[in-house]
Write a protein that holds these residues in place. Structure first.
Motif, PDB file in Angstrom:
ATOM      1  N   PRO A  30       0.805  -1.232   0.000  1.00 49.88           N
ATOM      2  CA  PRO A  30       0.000   0.000   0.000  1.00 49.88           C
ATOM      3  C   PRO A  30       0.830   1.271   0.000  1.00 49.88           C
ATOM      4  N   ILE A  31       1.989   1.242   0.682  1.00 49.05           N
ATOM      5  CA  ILE A  31       2.847   2.427   0.675  1.00 49.05           C
ATOM      6  C   ILE A  31       3.397   2.688  -0.722  1.00 49.05           C
ATOM      7  N   LEU A  32       3.818   1.610  -1.410  1.00 49.66           N
ATOM      8  CA  LEU A  32       4.338   1.760  -2.767  1.00 49.66           C
ATOM      9  C   LEU A  32       3.270   2.309  -3.703  1.00 49.66           C
ATOM     10  N   ILE A  33       2.054   1.755  -3.620  1.00 44.57           N
ATOM     11  CA  ILE A  33       0.971   2.224  -4.478  1.00 44.57           C
ATOM     12  C   ILE A  33       0.609   3.673  -4.154  1.00 44.57           C
ATOM     13  N   GLY A  34       0.556   3.996  -2.858  1.00 48.10           N
ATOM     14  CA  GLY A  34       0.215   5.361  -2.471  1.00 48.10           C
ATOM     15  C   GLY A  34       1.248   6.377  -2.929  1.00 48.10           C
ATOM     16  N   VAL A  35       2.528   6.080  -2.704  1.00 45.19           N
ATOM     17  CA  VAL A  35       3.591   7.004  -3.110  1.00 45.19           C
ATOM     18  C   VAL A  35       3.639   7.149  -4.628  1.00 45.19           C
ATOM     19  N   TYR A  36       3.482   6.033  -5.345  1.00 44.24           N
ATOM     20  CA  TYR A  36       3.520   6.056  -6.808  1.00 44.24           C
ATOM     21  C   TYR A  36       2.421   6.969  -7.360  1.00 44.24           C
ATOM     22  N   ASN A  37       1.195   6.750  -6.894  1.00 39.78           N
ATOM     23  CA  ASN A  37       0.086   7.560  -7.402  1.00 39.78           C
ATOM     24  C   ASN A  37       0.170   9.002  -6.927  1.00 39.78           C
ATOM     25  N   LEU A  38       0.742   9.216  -5.739  1.00 43.82           N
ATOM     26  CA  LEU A  38       0.925  10.589  -5.260  1.00 43.82           C
ATOM     27  C   LEU A  38       1.901  11.340  -6.151  1.00 43.82           C
ATOM     28  N   VAL A  39       3.024  10.688  -6.497  1.00 48.48           N
ATOM     29  CA  VAL A  39       4.011  11.321  -7.386  1.00 48.48           C
ATOM     30  C   VAL A  39       3.399  11.598  -8.756  1.00 48.48           C
TER      31      VAL A  39
END
Length: 308
Positions: A30-39
């Motif tokens: 979830p952290i990877l998905i969240g950071v990716y979409n945030l960027v």
């Protein structure tokens, strides 16, 4: 009347199931998905704000925004995909769990495919989770569902190919660090090396033979370049001549389907790499090699006993 259902047809690859349970259970996914979409969202908002400050959105600005969003996701996938698979097999070897995995009843092909798709599950989730961000472009028109499906198909095939490269080096190299370095070295060659070889070869070998004419064909090595093929995909969606976008890069204006050819080449390359991984990981082949070495080492001892 009772219906007989073949339960094996619903069986999921055990390696894939185990890896998904382990990886999706923690906070990393979830952290990877969240950071990716945030960027990706921040980059899109920043670019949209820059474009809209120049006036109302027109067709050209919509295409530029869509191209920027697509290129940003293309770059992120190219950076993340090899790192997720480069330690899949070498990591098992470093943890000394590879022999345990090979001692199971699983086929070597199942192990390779399970590791590949378990590692790429993050990439697939990243691609699917970015659909709402790309839907922003529908507010302005100009880009339809078909163009978006073409782009996402290219993303998935690219992820599989880059993941197969990482898995190939992870299988043949014992250390994960070395596998990562070699994976990115080969990817850099596909992205930049093919372009440099094309430019030098055409300029030094082909161009002098054409006298005063210019080389206006697509050099065959460029079909291996994922970045060039991705640009031709965007160019075909925009309806612009490829030669006006890539002057001097030896991509003819008629190569609108270059991206489709690259997809086929990538799939063939992925199959070859995964087949090589399966052959390398085959326990039966390893057992035969060990038995052969054992026979060679004890051949002299047997001959000495016979002489006595």
């Amino acid at each position: 009347m009772k219906m007989n259902i073949n339960k094996s047809s619903f069986r999921i690859n055990p390696v894939l199931l185990k890896e998904l349970r382990v990886k999706m259970r923690g906070w990393r996914a979830p952290i990877l998905i969240g950071v990716y979409n945030l960027v990706l969202t921040l980059l899109t908002i920043l670019f949209l704000k820059t474009v809209m400050n120049r006036g109302a959105m027109n067709a050209e600005q919509v295409f530029i925004t869509y191209g920027f969003m697509s290129a940003a996701q293309f770059g992120l996938i190219s950076l993340i995909a090899p790192a997720l698979t480069a330690g899949a097999i070498s990591g098992e070897r470093e943890k000394q769990t590879l022999d345990i995995l090979l001692s199971t009843t699983l086929k070597h092909r199942s192990i390779i495919l399970g590791k590949l798709f378990a590692s790429l599950s993050h990439i697939i989730l990243l691609i699917l989770s970015s659909i709402p961000i790309f839907s922003i472009i529908f507010l302005f028109g100009g880009i339809g569902i078909s163009e978006l499906l073409q782009t996402f198909l290219f993303y998935i095939v690219l992820a599989i190919t880059l993941g197969s490269i990482g898995l190939f080096f992870s299988t043949f190299i014992k250390k994960s660090t070395a596998a990562n370095v070699l994976s990115y070295a080969l990817i850099v060659f596909l992205f930049i090396g093919t372009l440099l070889i094309t430019v030098f070869y055409v300029q030094l070998v082909i161009q002098p033979t054409l006298l005063n004419k210019s080389y206006d064909q697509t050099f065959w090595l460029m079909y291996l370049n994922p970045a060039a093929s991705f640009v031709t995909l965007l160019v075909s969606q925009f309806g612009v001549s490829g030669q006006s976008i890539f002057p001097g890069f030896y991509i003819s204006g008629s190569s609108q389907n270059m991206w489709a050819i690259n997809i086929v080449i990538d799939l063939v390359l992925s199959i070859l790499l995964l087949t090589a991984c399966s052959y390398k990981l085959n326990p039966a082949r390893r057992k035969f090699s060990i038995d052969k070495k054992y026979d060679e080492l004890h051949k002299d001892d047997v001959s000495e006993d016979n002489d006595k």
